[in-house]
Write a protein that holds these residues in place. Structure first.
Motif, mmCIF file in Angstrom:
data_model
loop_
_atom_site.group_PDB
_atom_site.id
_atom_site.type_symbol
_atom_site.label_atom_id
_atom_site.label_comp_id
_atom_site.label_asym_id
_atom_site.label_seq_id
_atom_site.Cartn_x
_atom_site.Cartn_y
_atom_site.Cartn_z
ATOM 1 N N PRO A 38 -14.663 -21.126 51.032
ATOM 2 C CA PRO A 38 -15.147 -20.347 49.798
ATOM 3 C C PRO A 38 -16.564 -20.201 50.273
ATOM 4 O O PRO A 38 -16.973 -18.754 49.798
ATOM 5 C CB PRO A 38 -15.103 -21.711 48.615
ATOM 6 C CG PRO A 38 -15.178 -22.907 48.786
ATOM 7 C CD PRO A 38 -14.156 -22.812 50.281
ATOM 8 N N ALA A 39 -17.346 -20.074 50.374
ATOM 9 C CA ALA A 39 -18.839 -20.144 50.573
ATOM 10 C C ALA A 39 -18.928 -20.131 52.274
ATOM 11 O O ALA A 39 -19.599 -21.737 51.917
ATOM 12 C CB ALA A 39 -19.723 -20.061 49.238
ATOM 13 N N GLN A 40 -19.426 -19.548 53.221
ATOM 14 C CA GLN A 40 -19.350 -19.466 53.924
ATOM 15 C C GLN A 40 -21.237 -19.679 54.624
ATOM 16 O O GLN A 40 -21.565 -18.357 54.112
ATOM 17 C CB GLN A 40 -18.951 -19.107 55.249
ATOM 18 C CG GLN A 40 -19.393 -19.134 57.223
ATOM 19 C CD GLN A 40 -19.329 -20.488 57.659
ATOM 20 O OE1 GLN A 40 -17.413 -21.366 57.292
ATOM 21 N NE2 GLN A 40 -20.131 -21.344 57.999
ATOM 22 N N PRO A 88 -19.078 -16.630 44.705
ATOM 23 C CA PRO A 88 -17.355 -16.792 44.211
ATOM 24 C C PRO A 88 -17.660 -17.261 43.135
ATOM 25 O O PRO A 88 -18.084 -18.600 43.044
ATOM 26 C CB PRO A 88 -17.157 -17.075 45.127
ATOM 27 C CG PRO A 88 -17.804 -17.838 46.264
ATOM 28 C CD PRO A 88 -19.081 -16.957 46.149
ATOM 29 N N ALA A 89 -17.624 -17.006 41.620
ATOM 30 C CA ALA A 89 -17.199 -17.989 40.432
ATOM 31 C C ALA A 89 -15.937 -19.515 41.365
ATOM 32 O O ALA A 89 -14.711 -18.852 41.971
ATOM 33 C CB ALA A 89 -16.899 -17.417 39.313
ATOM 34 N N PRO A 90 -16.353 -20.205 39.936
ATOM 35 C CA PRO A 90 -15.348 -21.492 40.398
ATOM 36 C C PRO A 90 -14.181 -21.039 40.350
ATOM 37 O O PRO A 90 -12.912 -21.778 40.858
ATOM 38 C CB PRO A 90 -16.462 -22.583 39.247
ATOM 39 C CG PRO A 90 -17.573 -22.869 39.344
ATOM 40 C CD PRO A 90 -17.447 -20.910 39.287
ATOM 41 N N SER A 91 -13.700 -20.234 38.846
ATOM 42 C CA SER A 91 -12.068 -19.847 38.818
ATOM 43 C C SER A 91 -11.762 -18.591 39.813
ATOM 44 O O SER A 91 -10.110 -19.241 39.961
ATOM 45 C CB SER A 91 -12.851 -18.439 36.825
ATOM 46 O OG SER A 91 -13.423 -17.985 37.938
ATOM 47 N N ARG A 92 -12.764 -17.762 40.324
ATOM 48 C CA ARG A 92 -12.471 -17.275 42.121
ATOM 49 C C ARG A 92 -11.783 -17.779 43.227
ATOM 50 O O ARG A 92 -10.525 -17.630 43.076
ATOM 51 C CB ARG A 92 -12.935 -16.228 42.295
ATOM 52 C CG ARG A 92 -12.696 -15.601 43.204
ATOM 53 C CD ARG A 92 -11.929 -14.437 43.112
ATOM 54 N NE ARG A 92 -11.549 -13.769 44.502
ATOM 55 C CZ ARG A 92 -10.600 -14.417 44.942
ATOM 56 N NH1 ARG A 92 -9.844 -15.132 44.079
ATOM 57 N NH2 ARG A 92 -9.436 -13.414 45.912
ATOM 58 N N ILE A 93 -12.615 -19.145 42.869
ATOM 59 C CA ILE A 93 -11.946 -19.726 44.006
ATOM 60 C C ILE A 93 -10.804 -20.986 43.577
ATOM 61 O O ILE A 93 -10.082 -21.051 44.455
ATOM 62 C CB ILE A 93 -13.044 -21.264 44.367
ATOM 63 C CG1 ILE A 93 -14.937 -20.678 44.696
ATOM 64 C CG2 ILE A 93 -12.876 -22.543 45.704
ATOM 65 C CD1 ILE A 93 -15.885 -21.141 44.959
ATOM 66 N N ALA A 94 -10.452 -21.379 42.579
ATOM 67 C CA ALA A 94 -9.642 -22.104 42.623
ATOM 68 C C ALA A 94 -8.284 -21.215 42.557
ATOM 69 O O ALA A 94 -7.156 -21.612 42.291
ATOM 70 C CB ALA A 94 -9.888 -22.363 40.951
ATOM 71 N N LEU A 126 -18.733 -27.437 43.952
ATOM 72 C CA LEU A 126 -17.491 -28.089 43.846
ATOM 73 C C LEU A 126 -16.774 -28.579 43.465
ATOM 74 O O LEU A 126 -15.730 -28.768 43.641
ATOM 75 C CB LEU A 126 -17.553 -28.636 45.509
ATOM 76 C CG LEU A 126 -16.294 -28.780 46.414
ATOM 77 C CD1 LEU A 126 -15.663 -27.463 46.703
ATOM 78 C CD2 LEU A 126 -16.343 -29.492 47.946
ATOM 79 N N ALA A 127 -17.772 -29.639 43.013
ATOM 80 C CA ALA A 127 -17.304 -30.669 41.447
ATOM 81 C C ALA A 127 -16.455 -29.876 40.132
ATOM 82 O O ALA A 127 -15.486 -30.252 40.338
ATOM 83 C CB ALA A 127 -18.562 -31.304 40.661
ATOM 84 N N ASP A 128 -16.299 -28.945 39.396
ATOM 85 C CA ASP A 128 -16.454 -27.642 39.193
ATOM 86 C C ASP A 128 -15.351 -26.526 39.717
ATOM 87 O O ASP A 128 -13.794 -26.237 39.215
ATOM 88 C CB ASP A 128 -17.586 -26.067 38.738
ATOM 89 C CG ASP A 128 -18.355 -26.890 37.739
ATOM 90 O OD1 ASP A 128 -18.571 -27.332 37.361
ATOM 91 O OD2 ASP A 128 -19.722 -26.662 39.325
ATOM 92 N N VAL A 129 -15.238 -27.085 40.603
ATOM 93 C CA VAL A 129 -13.794 -26.043 41.733
ATOM 94 C C VAL A 129 -12.980 -27.413 41.977
ATOM 95 O O VAL A 129 -11.771 -26.958 41.093
ATOM 96 C CB VAL A 129 -14.285 -25.621 43.062
ATOM 97 C CG1 VAL A 129 -12.387 -25.301 43.377
ATOM 98 C CG2 VAL A 129 -15.106 -25.150 43.156
ATOM 99 N N ALA A 130 -12.900 -28.662 42.039
ATOM 100 C CA ALA A 130 -12.381 -29.572 41.721
ATOM 101 C C ALA A 130 -11.335 -29.959 40.888
ATOM 102 O O ALA A 130 -10.353 -30.069 40.481
ATOM 103 C CB ALA A 130 -13.083 -30.762 42.208
#
Length: 239
Positions: A38-40, A88-94, A126-130
């Protein structure tokens, strides 16, 4: 289990190599695999990032995707703020992970540093993404002194957020482990409540890709598509 979120207990502990090893073992088991970063941070525009490294080590059959890149080696929200780039928002990553899961049997989402490293100024992690993905979290931990505390804290953070910890992989197992490292093999599951699912030898990322792919299943437990046995490994390295 089509998506696994990979998080570390800190930085520079072998998270990318572990992600690559899981990808290689899954490919060897016949699965189609994608790696999402998601983020480099800490790489220039034309430099290969962690997702590209996973493809180099695990093989060209692996799909790599990166959502955001920042030049300074900092936490994503800090690096983004300093560079003036969007996060990137968590919703975008998910959403990206779910899209990859539609065409791959396994998607590995590799975080930046630890579980609670901030992705944006709103404090998303990352917890929000999970949580959005309802995906298990694989914890990568170092071998030596101090790892029990950091791994236990990560496990507590997972539990507090209602997330499922898949297990712990030692990201860089030394050739000559000291007493603390050997003791930690048995103690990591006790303090974290998570099973030990592998130990990747130190320096594995420097192996030739073909050698890496051939060896990877032997570093990981069956839950991660490998043949590694925690019981046998502990017997080989008694405290």
């Amino acid at each position: 289990m089509s998506v696994i979120v990979v998080s570390g207990t800190g930085t520079e502990i072998g998270k990318t190599v572990v992600t690559s090893a899981v990808a290689a073992a899954a490919v060897a088991a016949g699965l189609s695999v994608a790696v999402l970063k998601p983020a480099q941070t800490g790489v220039g525009p034309d430099e290969p990032g962690d997702a590209a490294e996973a493809v180099r080590l695990a093989g060209p059959a692996v799909t790599a995707r990166e959502l955001a890149r920042y030049p300074e080696p900092l936490a994503p929200d800090t690096a983004a703020r300093r560079s003036g780039l969007a996060t990137p928002a968590p919703s975008r990553i998910a959403e990206a992970a779910a899209e990859l899961a539609g065409s791959h049997e396994l998607v590995l989402v590799e975080g930046a540093g630890g579980l609670l490293v901030r992705f944006d100024e709103e404090g998303h992690t990352l917890a929000d993404v999970a949580r959005l993905l309802e995906a298990p979290v694989l914890v990568v931990a170092p071998a030596g002194l101090g790892t029990l505390n950091s791994t236990a804290l990560t496990a507590e953070a997972l539990t507090a957020r209602g997330l499922h910890g898949l297990g712990v992989v030692v990201g860089s197992w030394p050739d000559s482990p000291d007493l603390a490292s050997r003791c930690n093999l048995a103690d990591l599951p006790k303090v974290s409540g998570l099973p030990l699912l592998g130990a990747v030898p130190q320096g594995s990322g420097t192996l030739a890709p073909a050698s890496f792919r051939a060896a990877a299943p032997g570093w990981l437990a069956p839950d991660l598509y490998g043949t590694w046995s925690a019981e046998s490994f502990l017997a080989a390295w008694p405290a």
